[in-house]
Write a protein that holds these residues in place. Structure first.
Motif, PDB file in Angstrom:
ATOM      1  N   ARG A 190       0.821  -1.208   0.000  1.00 43.61           N
ATOM      2  CA  ARG A 190       0.000   0.000   0.000  1.00 43.61           C
ATOM      3  C   ARG A 190       0.861   1.266   0.000  1.00 43.61           C
ATOM      4  N   SER A 191       0.532   2.209  -0.886  1.00 38.45           N
ATOM      5  CA  SER A 191       1.217   3.509  -0.886  1.00 38.45           C
ATOM      6  C   SER A 191       0.324   4.619  -0.348  1.00 38.45           C
ATOM      7  N   ARG A 192      -0.967   4.326  -0.154  1.00 36.21           N
ATOM      8  CA  ARG A 192      -1.905   5.383   0.292  1.00 36.21           C
ATOM      9  C   ARG A 192      -3.091   4.751   1.008  1.00 36.21           C
ATOM     10  N   THR A 193      -3.820   5.595   1.753  1.00 44.45           N
ATOM     11  CA  THR A 193      -4.921   5.062   2.562  1.00 44.45           C
ATOM     12  C   THR A 193      -6.132   4.717   1.712  1.00 44.45           C
ATOM     13  N   GLY A 194      -6.276   5.381   0.568  1.00 41.09           N
ATOM     14  CA  GLY A 194      -7.408   5.109  -0.327  1.00 41.09           C
ATOM     15  C   GLY A 194      -7.113   5.761  -1.663  1.00 41.09           C
ATOM     16  N   VAL A 195      -8.016   5.560  -2.597  1.00 40.10           N
ATOM     17  CA  VAL A 195      -7.798   6.021  -3.966  1.00 40.10           C
ATOM     18  C   VAL A 195      -8.743   7.191  -4.251  1.00 40.10           C
ATOM     19  N   MET A 196      -8.180   8.377  -4.480  1.00 39.08           N
ATOM     20  CA  MET A 196      -9.050   9.524  -4.794  1.00 39.08           C
ATOM     21  C   MET A 196      -9.641   9.317  -6.192  1.00 39.08           C
ATOM     22  N   VAL A 197     -10.969   9.459  -6.268  1.00 35.54           N
ATOM     23  CA  VAL A 197     -11.632   9.291  -7.568  1.00 35.54           C
ATOM     24  C   VAL A 197     -12.297  10.597  -7.978  1.00 35.54           C
ATOM     25  N   TYR A 198     -12.486  10.750  -9.291  1.00 34.26           N
ATOM     26  CA  TYR A 198     -13.309  11.884  -9.721  1.00 34.26           C
ATOM     27  C   TYR A 198     -14.624  11.372 -10.260  1.00 34.26           C
ATOM     28  N   GLY A 199     -15.696  12.085  -9.895  1.00 32.08           N
ATOM     29  CA  GLY A 199     -17.033  11.719 -10.339  1.00 32.08           C
ATOM     30  C   GLY A 199     -17.432  12.535 -11.554  1.00 32.08           C
ATOM     31  N   HIS A 200     -18.519  12.117 -12.184  1.00 33.80           N
ATOM     32  CA  HIS A 200     -19.005  12.771 -13.403  1.00 33.80           C
ATOM     33  C   HIS A 200     -20.213  13.638 -13.100  1.00 33.80           C
ATOM     34  N   ALA A 201     -20.067  14.953 -13.210  1.00 34.16           N
ATOM     35  CA  ALA A 201     -21.232  15.834 -13.098  1.00 34.16           C
ATOM     36  C   ALA A 201     -21.531  16.358 -14.493  1.00 34.16           C
ATOM     37  N   ASN A 202     -22.775  16.277 -14.898  1.00 34.55           N
ATOM     38  CA  ASN A 202     -23.102  16.845 -16.208  1.00 34.55           C
ATOM     39  C   ASN A 202     -24.523  17.364 -16.217  1.00 34.55           C
ATOM     40  N   GLY A 203     -24.769  18.319 -17.106  1.00 27.46           N
ATOM     41  CA  GLY A 203     -26.110  18.887 -17.197  1.00 27.46           C
ATOM     42  C   GLY A 203     -26.368  19.392 -18.596  1.00 27.46           C
ATOM     43  N   ARG A 204     -27.644  19.657 -18.878  1.00 24.91           N
ATOM     44  CA  ARG A 204     -27.988  20.126 -20.222  1.00 24.91           C
ATOM     45  C   ARG A 204     -27.500  21.553 -20.462  1.00 24.91           C
ATOM     46  N   ASP A 205     -27.335  22.319 -19.392  1.00 28.22           N
ATOM     47  CA  ASP A 205     -26.805  23.680 -19.526  1.00 28.22           C
ATOM     48  C   ASP A 205     -25.938  23.993 -18.303  1.00 28.22           C
ATOM     49  N   SER A 206     -25.426  25.201 -18.240  1.00 25.66           N
ATOM     50  CA  SER A 206     -24.487  25.540 -17.153  1.00 25.66           C
ATOM     51  C   SER A 206     -25.153  25.419 -15.780  1.00 25.66           C
ATOM     52  N   ALA A 207     -26.407  25.905 -15.670  1.00 24.52           N
ATOM     53  CA  ALA A 207     -27.064  25.897 -14.353  1.00 24.52           C
ATOM     54  C   ALA A 207     -27.219  24.461 -13.854  1.00 24.52           C
ATOM     55  N   GLU A 208     -27.662  23.564 -14.739  1.00 28.57           N
ATOM     56  CA  GLU A 208     -27.845  22.167 -14.343  1.00 28.57           C
ATOM     57  C   GLU A 208     -26.491  21.527 -13.993  1.00 28.57           C
ATOM     58  N   THR A 209     -25.465  21.891 -14.742  1.00 29.81           N
ATOM     59  CA  THR A 209     -24.135  21.328 -14.475  1.00 29.81           C
ATOM     60  C   THR A 209     -23.621  21.799 -13.115  1.00 29.81           C
ATOM     61  N   VAL A 210     -23.820  23.066 -12.805  1.00 29.91           N
ATOM     62  CA  VAL A 210     -23.400  23.586 -11.502  1.00 29.91           C
ATOM     63  C   VAL A 210     -24.116  22.807 -10.392  1.00 29.91           C
ATOM     64  N   ASP A 211     -25.438  22.596 -10.547  1.00 31.15           N
ATOM     65  CA  ASP A 211     -26.192  21.843  -9.529  1.00 31.15           C
ATOM     66  C   ASP A 211     -25.612  20.446  -9.340  1.00 31.15           C
ATOM     67  N   GLU A 212     -25.273  19.816 -10.452  1.00 32.79           N
ATOM     68  CA  GLU A 212     -24.722  18.450 -10.379  1.00 32.79           C
ATOM     69  C   GLU A 212     -23.348  18.434  -9.711  1.00 32.79           C
ATOM     70  N   VAL A 213     -22.554  19.452  -9.998  1.00 36.00           N
ATOM     71  CA  VAL A 213     -21.239  19.544  -9.339  1.00 36.00           C
ATOM     72  C   VAL A 213     -21.454  19.667  -7.827  1.00 36.00           C
ATOM     73  N   LEU A 214     -22.408  20.503  -7.433  1.00 36.92           N
ATOM     74  CA  LEU A 214     -22.653  20.695  -5.997  1.00 36.92           C
ATOM     75  C   LEU A 214     -23.188  19.416  -5.354  1.00 36.92           C
ATOM     76  N   ARG A 215     -24.004  18.676  -6.122  1.00 36.58           N
ATOM     77  CA  ARG A 215     -24.512  17.395  -5.591  1.00 36.58           C
ATOM     78  C   ARG A 215     -23.346  16.414  -5.353  1.00 36.58           C
ATOM     79  N   HIS A 216     -22.412  16.386  -6.292  1.00 41.92           N
ATOM     80  CA  HIS A 216     -21.250  15.512  -6.121  1.00 41.92           C
ATOM     81  C   HIS A 216     -20.406  15.951  -4.919  1.00 41.92           C
ATOM     82  N   LYS A 217     -20.284  17.255  -4.734  1.00 46.14           N
ATOM     83  CA  LYS A 217     -19.521  17.751  -3.570  1.00 46.14           C
ATOM     84  C   LYS A 217     -20.186  17.271  -2.275  1.00 46.14           C
ATOM     85  N   GLU A 218     -21.533  17.367  -2.252  1.00 45.22           N
ATOM     86  CA  GLU A 218     -22.300  16.887  -1.086  1.00 45.22           C
ATOM     87  C   GLU A 218     -22.021  15.414  -0.819  1.00 45.22           C
TER      88      GLU A 218
END
Ligand SMILES: O=C(O)C(=O)C[C@H](O)[C@H](O)CO
Ligand SMILES: [Mg+2]
Length: 403
Positions: free
Chosen positions: A112-140
């Motif tokens: 083991r070199s680390r305690t866990g594996v940092m992953v990135y999730g996929h946030a997407n939306g039909r427009d900027s506002a929806e994408t921002v909401d999805e990014v915030l949901r992933h942060k949550e």
């Protein structure tokens, strides 16, 4: 010890997966992913018609020798079909070796070199506002790194944007779907999108974006420069990577970090980009780049140039690949990030697995091997469905473009 049988299992619990199972005279078996999205059956034939007959009777402990035997022995080297088939064999053999040793795979690789594996999730939306909401949901949900993709005003279908069910699955349809593309519209939209995302999400979340090969080098330079105030973690596949020297043009114009490599299949595809330090992250992963044995070689080369790993992890890479990749990520010294696009419940039920997601990190588990199995009875309930990745055409005149 001998290999007694090997079988290819094709199933489609919501999307196609090709899995190789290798059995031995000691009762221990190993599993490997061989899925090549949209060209699955070519790998099935390569394995069944050409590789499996050469495996029977061999000692599964000789992973390196079998890798060289399949790679050099084909005479026709490299290519996605060959390397996905070799990857499946290699992954299954590492699974067997680790099970025989009674160890999780990462221990065999060096621990083991680390305690866990940092992953990135996929946030997407039909427009900027929806994408921002999805990014915030992933942060949550606890993600520390988030990829944002958005619909572009004036374009009908764009890579990375889902329909109503939130998850997107790019391969669908009995024939390739058609998306439309306008570089001008995309370049007008994207910097503002990321300004809004950064403003909403705050300074601490890593932000990523997949350009998906659609810009020319100088356009990619423009985008990278425009995104600099946002401090991106990476800009992925800014331009097609066949002509690797072209990345110098991007480097001349921007310090936005660059990730490339999900469609590469050997160290030779990565060599120029790594040695000339034209990229910051290398995205090759277990299934398409020759398995653990070859991926380790790529990561070692990358480590000499401070290039870090960022393994591809869309849903067309099966839960078996994810398991193997997480063991690799847990060990590899020059780890950067791992992509995580969650599989559906149906997909996960076919592949019992030991890995888990917890607040932005993934953990590979401690069971011997890579920790992923296949429920063959359940798999049989989901027969293969032909599916293609889409193509892209320029909106104004229909010229075929990069998707
Ligand atoms: O996940 C990504 O970064 C991708 O670009 C996904 C690819 O389009 C997908 O894996 C193609 O099969
Ligand atoms: Mg990508």
């Amino acid at each position: 010890m001998k290999i007694t049988a090997a079988r290819v299992i094709v199933c489609s619990p919501g999307r196609n997966f090709v899995t190789l199972k290798i059995e031995t005279d000691q009762g221990v078996y190993g599993i490997g992913d061989a899925t090549l999205n949209g060209r699955e059956l070519a790998v099935v034939s390569y394995l069944e018609d050409h590789v499996i007959p050469c495996l029977i009777g061999r000692d599964p402990q000789q992973i390196e020798d079998i890798w060289q035997y399949l790679y050099k022995g084909a005479y026709w080297r490299r290519g996605p079909v060959t390397m996905s088939a070799i990857a499946a064999v290699d992954t299954a053999l590492w699974d067997i070796k680790a099970k025989m040793a009674g160890m999780p795979l990462y221990q065999l690789l060096g621990g083991r070199s680390r305690t866990g594996v940092m992953v990135y999730g996929h946030a997407n939306g039909r427009d900027s506002a929806e994408t921002v909401d999805e990014v915030l949901r992933h942060k949550e949900e606890g993600y520390l790194a988030i990829r944002a993709q958005s619909g572009v005003p004036g374009l009908n279908k764009v890579y990375g944007v889902s329909g109503a069910n939130r998850l997107y699955e790019p391969a669908d349809g009995n024939l390739p779907g058609e998306h439309d593309w306008s570089t001008e519209k995309y370049l007008r939209h994207t910097p503002g999108l990321f300004e809004a995302v950064r403003e909403a999400v705050g300074p601490d979340i890593h932000l990523l974006h997949d350009v998906h090969h659609r810009l020319t080098p100088i356009e990619a330079g423009q985008l990278g420069k425009a995104l600099e105030p946002v401090r991106m973690f990476w800009m992925e596949d800014p331009t097609p990577a066949e002509n690797q020297d072209a990345f110098q043009w991007i480097r001349h114009h921007t310090t936005t970090p660059i990730a490339v490599g999900e469609i590469f299949n050997s160290i030779w595809d990565c060599k120029t980009l790594i040695e000339k330090q034209l990229i910051d992250y290398i995205r090759t992963t277990v299934v398409h780049a020759g398995g653990i044995t070859h991926l380790r070689r790529i990561a070692d080369l990358a480590s000499l140039y401070q290039v870090r790993t960022g393994c591809h992890g869309a849903t067309d890479l099966s839960p078996v690949c994810m398991g193997a990749a997480l063991h690799f990520d847990t060990w590899v010294p020059n780890f950067g990030v791992q992509e995580y696009m969650p599989h559906s419940e149906d997909m996960l039920s076919v592949f019992p697995h030991d890995w888990r997601f917890e607040r932005g990190m993934m953990h590979c588990g401690e069971s011997p091997g890579h920790g992923v199995d296949i429920d063959e009875k359940l798999a049989a309930k989901y027969p293969y469905q032909r599916a293609y990745l889409p193509v892209n055409r320029l909106q104004h005149d229909g010229t075929l473009w990069n998707w």
